[in-house]
Write an enzyme that holds these catalytic residues in place. Structure first.
Site, short mmCIF file in Angstrom:
data_model
loop_
_atom_site.label_atom_id
_atom_site.label_comp_id
_atom_site.label_asym_id
_atom_site.label_seq_id
_atom_site.Cartn_x
_atom_site.Cartn_y
_atom_site.Cartn_z
N GLU A 248 -11.49 10.20 16.28
CA GLU A 248 -11.54 8.84 15.73
C GLU A 248 -10.83 7.93 16.71
O GLU A 248 -9.61 7.96 16.82
CB GLU A 248 -10.88 8.80 14.36
CG GLU A 248 -11.66 9.60 13.35
CD GLU A 248 -10.88 9.75 12.09
OE1 GLU A 248 -10.32 8.77 11.63
OE2 GLU A 248 -10.84 10.88 11.59
N CYS A 282 -7.51 -0.09 14.04
CA CYS A 282 -8.73 0.25 14.78
C CYS A 282 -9.95 -0.52 14.29
O CYS A 282 -10.83 -0.85 15.06
CB CYS A 282 -8.99 1.75 14.69
SG CYS A 282 -9.21 2.30 12.98
P1 NAD Z 1 -3.09 7.11 22.13
O1 NAD Z 1 -4.40 7.52 22.63
O2 NAD Z 1 -2.10 6.56 23.08
O3 NAD Z 1 -2.36 8.33 21.41
C1 NAD Z 1 -2.95 9.00 20.31
C2 NAD Z 1 -2.40 10.40 20.24
O4 NAD Z 1 -2.97 11.14 21.31
C3 NAD Z 1 -0.88 10.47 20.41
O5 NAD Z 1 -0.33 11.38 19.50
C4 NAD Z 1 -0.74 10.97 21.81
O6 NAD Z 1 0.47 11.66 22.01
C5 NAD Z 1 -1.94 11.89 21.92
N1 NAD Z 1 -2.33 12.23 23.29
C6 NAD Z 1 -2.23 11.46 24.39
N2 NAD Z 1 -2.65 12.15 25.48
C7 NAD Z 1 -3.04 13.36 25.03
C8 NAD Z 1 -3.55 14.52 25.68
N3 NAD Z 1 -3.73 14.60 26.99
N4 NAD Z 1 -3.83 15.60 24.91
C9 NAD Z 1 -3.64 15.57 23.57
N5 NAD Z 1 -3.13 14.52 22.92
C10 NAD Z 1 -2.84 13.42 23.65
O7 NAD Z 1 -3.38 6.09 20.93
P2 NAD Z 1 -2.32 5.23 20.13
O8 NAD Z 1 -1.83 4.18 21.06
O9 NAD Z 1 -1.34 6.11 19.42
O10 NAD Z 1 -3.23 4.58 19.01
C11 NAD Z 1 -3.99 3.45 19.21
C12 NAD Z 1 -5.45 3.82 19.43
O11 NAD Z 1 -5.90 4.61 18.34
C13 NAD Z 1 -6.34 2.59 19.44
O12 NAD Z 1 -7.30 2.75 20.43
C14 NAD Z 1 -6.97 2.62 18.05
O13 NAD Z 1 -8.20 1.96 17.97
C15 NAD Z 1 -7.11 4.09 17.83
N6 NAD Z 1 -7.20 4.38 16.40
C16 NAD Z 1 -8.41 4.74 15.91
C17 NAD Z 1 -8.55 5.00 14.55
C18 NAD Z 1 -9.86 5.40 13.97
O14 NAD Z 1 -9.89 5.77 12.80
N7 NAD Z 1 -10.96 5.36 14.71
C19 NAD Z 1 -7.45 4.87 13.69
C20 NAD Z 1 -6.23 4.50 14.24
C21 NAD Z 1 -6.12 4.26 15.60
#
Ligand code: NAD
Length: 479
Positions: A248, A282
């Site tokens: 997501e 999001c």
């Molecule tokens: P992010 O991508 O920076 O981090 C999300 C998660 O991914 C964190 O826990 C991070 O530690 C992990 N992560 C990062 N690199 C990784 C890797 N190499 N391997 C495994 N895990 C890894 O996102 P964020 O800044 O926490 O959240 C904001 C983003 O999330 C925005 O783009 C938003 O649109 C999206 N979001 C989407 C939804 C949805 O339902 N579609 C809901 C909430 C947020």
């Protein structure tokens, strides 16, 4: 000051890495807790625990598993204010909204517990006599849930409730930006006598812990909520063992306002969808398309509304509309994108910079931009801040084409009192969700799933529960 530990196999244990991450209150910039940076061996230990616990867990009846989900809902309700305060302090979500997130999360556990008697397979007619073909739904095994910082508590429930009710065990990796509320929940889980290893929490960086969890052959499904970049990294890691992913990811939601819309309703819905949690949602309305005959009138209404938005500390008793952004990184990103838009020709009608009234914190003003073109970065890329760029359109098909001209496909909305128009738009918009004459915000019994780069699979409702199941076909020949 609280120092969190890992929750593995039913116990709180120190990480094998001694490095800690500081968690700040974004409104005051004060350090409020420390969490472990985490290590590959923490991740593997949690996966081993989850694997060892899974057979006994799946062997319970679904109604027995549901009992634990109901208990999770109960402990959340018993601690609802404490959890909301923890959430507000670590990510600057205004208390009203933080409380909604906590309360909806409790409801989510109860709602998923209700699936206990509704996990269903199928029986198909065979070509052979005296044979039935059973489609049986089985748990996948060990589910990994990787969380974002924006709705960490609610998104955690999406991963935990879906995986546990279906007989999987689970390892959660909270975001290192806002892990506190999730880790406080782990402390509550310890008190409900859940069998050891069924649910594990490993703090730490995504590049270390998230990556190790995604690469392991023990992992059966990785459910990540986060950015497209993190989704790509997880897919890469998952490819090693052909592990199922459910992603997501980001969005760039368009809102289309037609001349025959109820404009009062539209302005309230669009602005509230834009400024909720300071624009860090999001499915927030990220860009606005307005029919040219009402463009100037509607822009005046949006301007007035954006100027009336109350920006205050998350704990303010004045019932603020929004507060600080979550971090300096987020403030820098929003600032850079707006500055770049200005260079590309955008005109600022409201805001356009950091909030001047705060000495501390990462506050950004509600911002309205006009003189926008479709090829600008501010229209194509996710801002994740309280910034609304506005463009005109002359026909509904033009608006739909502009809305679809985007690599994301999470949510969209249309405002019109004409049934034929809204149904045409709902059919043509290339988005997993379309909201008609209302703000962007999903229901737990729906299905939240992004198209295009916004993701694969989805969460919530029956279809979200089925993400955590795999299908086995049993050919039952009898005499
Ligand atoms: P992010 O991508 O920076 O981090 C999300 C998660 O991914 C964190 O826990 C991070 O530690 C992990 N992560 C990062 N690199 C990784 C890797 N190499 N391997 C495994 N895990 C890894 O996102 P964020 O800044 O926490 O959240 C904001 C983003 O999330 C925005 O783009 C938003 O649109 C999206 N979001 C989407 C939804 C949805 O339902 N579609 C809901 C909430 C947020």
């Amino acid at each position: 000051m609280k120092e969190f530990k890992q929750f593995i196999n039913g116990k709180f244990v120190k990480s094998t890495s001694s490095e800690m991450i500081k968690i700040l209150n974004p409104c005051t910039e004060e350090v409020i807790s420390h969490v472990p940076t985490g290590s590959v061996s923490d991740a593997n230990e949690a996966l081993d625990a989850a694997k060892n616990a899974q057979h006994a867990w799946k062997s319970l009846t679904a109604i027995e598993r549901a009992g634990y989900l109901n208990k999770m809902a109960d402990v959340i309700r018993e601690n609802r204010v404490f959890l909301a305060e923890t959430l507000a302090s670590e990510q600057a979500k205004v208390m009203g909204l933080a409380q909604v997130e906590i309360d909806v999360t409790a409801d989510y556990f109860d709602y998923y517990a209700g699936f206990a008697r509704r996990i269903e397979g199928e029986i198909i007619q065979s070509d052979r006599s005296k044979e039935h073909i059973f489609l049986h739904k089985a748990p996948i095994g060990v589910a990994v849930g990787i969380l974002p910082w924006n709705f960490p508590f609610f998104v955690m429930a999406r991963k935990v409730a879906g995986s546990l009710i279906t007989g999987n065990t689970c390892v959660i990796n909270p975001s290192s930006v806002a892990p506190n509320t999730v880790m406080e929940f782990a402390e509550l889980v310890e008190k409900i006598n859940l069998p050891a290893g069924v649910l594990n929490y490993v703090c730490g960086k995504g590049s270390i812990v998230g990556n190790a969890l995604s690469k392991s052959p023990i992992t059966g499904i990785i459910s990540l909520t986060g950015s497209v970049g993190a989704g790509q990294k997880v897919m890469e890691a998952a490819s090693e063992n052909i592990t199922k992913v459910s992603l997501e990811l980001g969005g760039k939601a368009p809102a289309i306002v037609c001349a025959d819309a109820n404009l009062e309703l539209a302005v309230n819905a669009v602005v509230s969808s834009r400024i909720i949690f300071s624009g860090q949602v999001c499915n927030c309305a990220e860009r606005l398309y307005v029919e040219e005959s009402i463009h100037d009138q509607f822009l005046d209404m949006v301007t007035k509304k954006m100027k009336s938005i109350k920006v205050e500390d998350a704990f303010s008793e004045n019932n603020p509309d929004m507060s600080s952004l979550v971090s300096k990184d987020q403030l820098d990103k929003v600032t850079e994108m707006v500055e770049y838009a200005k260079k590309e020709g955008a005109e600022v009608l409201v805001g356009g910079s950091r909030s001047p009234q705060f000495d501390k914190g990462y506050f950004y003003q509600p911002t309205l931009l006009t003189n926008i073109r479709q090829d600008m970065q501010i229209i194509q890329e996710e801002v994740f801040g309280p910034v609304l760029p506005v463009m005109k359109f002359s026909t509904l098909d033009e608006a739909i084409a502009l809305a679809n001209d985007c690599e994301f496909g999470l949510t969209s909305s249309i405002f019109s009192e004409n049934f034929n128009k809204v149904m045409h738009a709902a059919e043509e918009l290339e988005y997993g969700e379309t909201y008609i004459n209302r703000e962007h915000f999903e229901a737990i019994q729906g299905f939240h799933a992004g198209w295009k780069k916004s993701g694969i699979g989805g969460a919530d409702g029956k279809h979200g529960m089925e993400e955590y199941l795999q299908t086995k076909v049993i050919y039952a020949q009898y005499r």
